[in-house]
Design a protein around this motif. Structure first.
Motif, mmCIF file in Angstrom:
data_model
loop_
_atom_site.group_PDB
_atom_site.id
_atom_site.type_symbol
_atom_site.label_atom_id
_atom_site.label_comp_id
_atom_site.label_asym_id
_atom_site.label_seq_id
_atom_site.Cartn_x
_atom_site.Cartn_y
_atom_site.Cartn_z
ATOM 1 N N GLU A 162 0.831 -1.215 0.000
ATOM 2 C CA GLU A 162 0.000 0.000 0.000
ATOM 3 C C GLU A 162 0.863 1.262 0.000
ATOM 4 O O GLU A 162 1.813 1.386 0.780
ATOM 5 N N LYS A 163 0.505 2.202 -0.881
ATOM 6 C CA LYS A 163 1.224 3.485 -0.958
ATOM 7 C C LYS A 163 0.683 4.451 0.103
ATOM 8 O O LYS A 163 -0.409 4.267 0.638
ATOM 9 N N SER A 164 1.484 5.509 0.367
ATOM 10 C CA SER A 164 1.131 6.571 1.335
ATOM 11 C C SER A 164 0.895 6.030 2.740
ATOM 12 O O SER A 164 0.158 6.610 3.533
ATOM 13 N N SER A 165 1.512 4.905 3.025
ATOM 14 C CA SER A 165 1.378 4.331 4.368
ATOM 15 C C SER A 165 2.648 3.560 4.723
ATOM 16 O O SER A 165 3.441 3.216 3.836
ATOM 17 N N VAL A 166 2.819 3.296 6.008
ATOM 18 C CA VAL A 166 3.985 2.545 6.496
ATOM 19 C C VAL A 166 3.523 1.440 7.437
ATOM 20 O O VAL A 166 2.438 1.528 8.023
ATOM 21 N N VAL A 167 4.344 0.414 7.586
ATOM 22 C CA VAL A 167 4.035 -0.677 8.513
ATOM 23 C C VAL A 167 4.598 -0.371 9.897
ATOM 24 O O VAL A 167 3.967 -0.647 10.919
ATOM 25 N N LEU A 168 5.789 0.235 9.904
ATOM 26 C CA LEU A 168 6.489 0.552 11.162
ATOM 27 C C LEU A 168 6.750 2.054 11.234
ATOM 28 O O LEU A 168 7.289 2.644 10.293
ATOM 29 N N LEU A 169 6.345 2.647 12.349
ATOM 30 C CA LEU A 169 6.541 4.081 12.554
ATOM 31 C C LEU A 169 7.424 4.282 13.791
ATOM 32 O O LEU A 169 7.069 3.845 14.888
ATOM 33 N N ILE A 170 8.570 4.931 13.591
ATOM 34 C CA ILE A 170 9.488 5.210 14.707
ATOM 35 C C ILE A 170 9.437 6.704 14.994
ATOM 36 O O ILE A 170 9.723 7.526 14.107
ATOM 37 N N VAL A 171 9.065 7.047 16.225
ATOM 38 C CA VAL A 171 8.865 8.450 16.624
ATOM 39 C C VAL A 171 9.998 8.876 17.548
ATOM 40 O O VAL A 171 10.250 8.237 18.576
ATOM 41 N N CYS A 172 10.681 9.979 17.191
ATOM 42 C CA CYS A 172 11.799 10.496 17.994
ATOM 43 C C CYS A 172 11.681 12.015 18.159
ATOM 44 O O CYS A 172 10.751 12.628 17.634
ATOM 45 N N SER A 173 12.638 12.606 18.869
ATOM 46 C CA SER A 173 12.501 14.007 19.286
ATOM 47 C C SER A 173 12.999 15.030 18.265
ATOM 48 O O SER A 173 12.576 16.176 18.284
ATOM 49 N N SER A 174 13.910 14.647 17.365
ATOM 50 C CA SER A 174 14.502 15.637 16.447
ATOM 51 C C SER A 174 14.895 15.002 15.122
ATOM 52 O O SER A 174 14.949 13.767 14.982
#
Length: 289
Positions: A162-174
């Motif tokens: 699927e386009k415009s989407s991700v399976v894994l999202l990693i969220v960080c501060s900068s």
């Protein structure tokens, strides 16, 4: 004649003796008076010196008292020194860092929304233990942690189309931290494609186009930009399975991502904007790295 002269001489001598006696008598009382007056003068002198000393003492006292008052006034006008509040850096420098747990995230969410949402809405934000991946115990690298929590990654990445989407999202501060994390997970991602999702030097329109062009498996970025992309429908959460928060990493001031007020607000907004609902539906799992 001779007798007359003799009488006169005796008379004269007698008179002179009497005169001398008188003068002596006159001198004696004057001497006595002078003798008497001398101690009186001393007394008056001593009294004067005592009075003068007393005056000096009283003057000194009078001079000292207003000085004390002035100092008291100055003290009252001077602002009191406030005790410096201990910063996060001070606290953490003297204590060993503890790995984050699901309970830490849950308490942070409830505290943040306690005065913003109703009791019913707050209940909806509570997550089950099954909604969380195992947390990092501070011994893992990013690649080793992802291999542990996503053991079937090679199969999952092949199934994702699927386009415009991700399976894994990693969220960080900068942005700098995002680049560092992308480098760290080369051993894990394999043939998967990772995309940078932060605002520094990258326009949102460029990121939307990049997500629409081809299939991307991993998104690494800041919570503010990720939330903005979700709001503008540039990033879809339909294929999302894993959200990893860069929880334990600390900056130069020893602050975690959630210790920075602006970043914390963005994280809460991101969680409320669809991720927590995905956890409720058992589609998304959250991990603390």
């Amino acid at each position: 004649m001779g007798d007359d002269l003799g009488d006169e001489w005796w008379a004269h001598e007698g008179n002179s003796d009497e005169a001398e006696e008188k003068t002596q008598q006159e001198k004696q009382p004057t001497e006595k008076t002078t003798k008497k007056t001398k101690p009186e003068k001393r007394k008056s002198v001593t009294e004067e010196t005592v009075k003068a000393k007393k005056k000096k003492k009283t003057q000194q006292k009078e001079c000292i008292i207003p000085k004390k008052k002035d100092t008291e006034d100055e003290k009252s006008t001077k602002p009191k020194r406030k005790r410096k509040k201990k910063t996060i850096t001070d606290v953490l420098s003297s204590s060993e860092p503890k790995p984050g747990s699901p309970a830490d995230l849950q308490t942070l969410v409830t505290q943040h929304f306690s005065d913003k949402l109703s009791v019913i809405e707050q209940e909806e934000l509570k997550l089950l233990e099954s909604s969380f991946l195992s947390s990092n115990d501070l011994t893992h690298t990013l690649s080793s942690y992802l291999k542990q929590v996503c053991p079937k990654w090679s199969k999952i990445q092949k199934q994702h189309t699927e386009k415009s989407s991700v399976v894994l999202l990693i969220v960080c501060s900068s942005a700098l931290r995002a680049i560092e994390l992308i480098k760290q997970m080369t051993a894990f991602k394999g043939e998967a494609k990772a995309v940078k999702l932060f605002a520094k030097h990258i326009k949102m329109e460029e990121q939307v186009k990049l997500l629409q062009k081809g299939v991307t498996h991993i998104g690494v970025g800041t919570p503010g930009r990720i939330s903005a992309l979700i709001e503008k429908e540039g990033l879809s959460l339909q294929a999302l399975k894993y959200v990893v928060l860069d929880w334990n990493w600390r900056d130069q001031k020893l602050r975690r991502m959630v210790d920075v007020p602006e970043v914390k607000l963005d994280v809460m907004k991101l969680l409320q904007g669809g991720i927590l609902n995905g956890c409720k539906e058992d589609k998304v799992k959250i991990g603390l790295f």
